[in-house]
Design a protein around this motif. Structure first.
Motif, short mmCIF file in Angstrom:
data_model
loop_
_atom_site.label_atom_id
_atom_site.label_comp_id
_atom_site.label_asym_id
_atom_site.label_seq_id
_atom_site.Cartn_x
_atom_site.Cartn_y
_atom_site.Cartn_z
N ASP A 14 0.89 -1.00 -0.04
CA ASP A 14 0.03 0.02 0.12
C ASP A 14 0.98 1.19 -0.23
O ASP A 14 1.69 1.41 1.05
N SER A 29 0.46 3.98 0.80
CA SER A 29 0.09 4.83 1.65
C SER A 29 0.70 4.55 3.17
O SER A 29 0.41 5.26 3.96
N ARG A 30 1.13 3.36 3.13
CA ARG A 30 1.59 2.77 4.38
C ARG A 30 2.85 2.27 4.33
O ARG A 30 2.94 0.86 4.08
N THR A 56 4.10 -1.71 4.99
CA THR A 56 3.62 -2.67 4.32
C THR A 56 4.55 -2.62 2.95
O THR A 56 4.66 -3.69 2.38
#
Ligand code: GTP
Ligand code: MG
Length: 166
Positions: free
Chosen positions: A85, A87-88, A91
């Motif tokens: 991801d 945005s993370r 991850t």
């Protein structure tokens, strides 16, 4: 007759594995997060050079380490998709290690890396950051908008055909 291909989607919790499959198979998206428990299997036929290939897609629960995945989920696969991801950071922090693990355990099986949720690229999450190693082999996908989803599955299908022919 081309044999069906088992494809397994891997990656941390909540990166969008189920959503990518739903977008690919049903052309739909939901903002709701329903954690996958165990495994769900979906099928979809894709056409490559006028040949129809059945993909048997295994949607498994999220895991931060592939080594903790049940061996039976991975056995008999023709291809893997490793999803993170954008945005993370948690991850993709261990992305290289995870992809290396797959390549060592299954040297003959193609792996594609999807940097998912690319609809979130903007001022705070810069695309250029991911274009530098080690993320530069990723295809940027969005299960939300559909960007590169069909394309990604098709690219992997082609790789599985090349492997079987050689
Ligand atoms: N903006 C955006 N949100 C997404 C995208 N893909 C998934 N999501 C959201 O992220 C959350 C998790 O999506 P899932 O598809 O359930 O993630 P998963 O990887 O299957 O999660 P586990 O089954 O728990 O491992 C949901 O709220 C989705 O709506 C995307 O491309 N863009
Ligand atoms: Mg899921």
């Amino acid at each position: 007759m081309i044999q069906p291909r088992k494809i397994v989607i891997l990656g941390h919790f909540g990166v969008g594995k189920t959503s990518l499959i739903r977008q690919f198979v049903e052309t739909s998206f939901s903002e709701d997060y329903l954690v996958t428990v165990g495994v769900h299997v979906k099928k979809k036929d894709v056409t490559i050079n006028n040949d129809s290939v059945t993909l048997v897609i295994w949607d498994i629960e999220g895991t931060s380490k592939i080594s903790e995945t049940r061996a039976s989920y991975l056995l008999g696969s023709s291809g893997f998709i490793y999803v993170y991801d954008v945005s993370r950071p948690e991850t993709y922090k261990n992305l290289e290690e995870q992809v290396d693990y797959l390549k060592n355990q299954f040297p003959a099986i193609p792996v594609m890396i999807f940097g998912n949720k690319c609809d979130k690229f903007g001022d705070e999450i810069s695309k250029s950051f991911f274009e530098n190693a080690p993320y530069n082999q990723s295809l940027f996908t969005s299960a939300k908008t559909g960007e590169n989803v069909e394309e990604g599955f098709k690219q992997l299908t082609i790789k599985t055909l090349e492997k079987h022919e050689s």
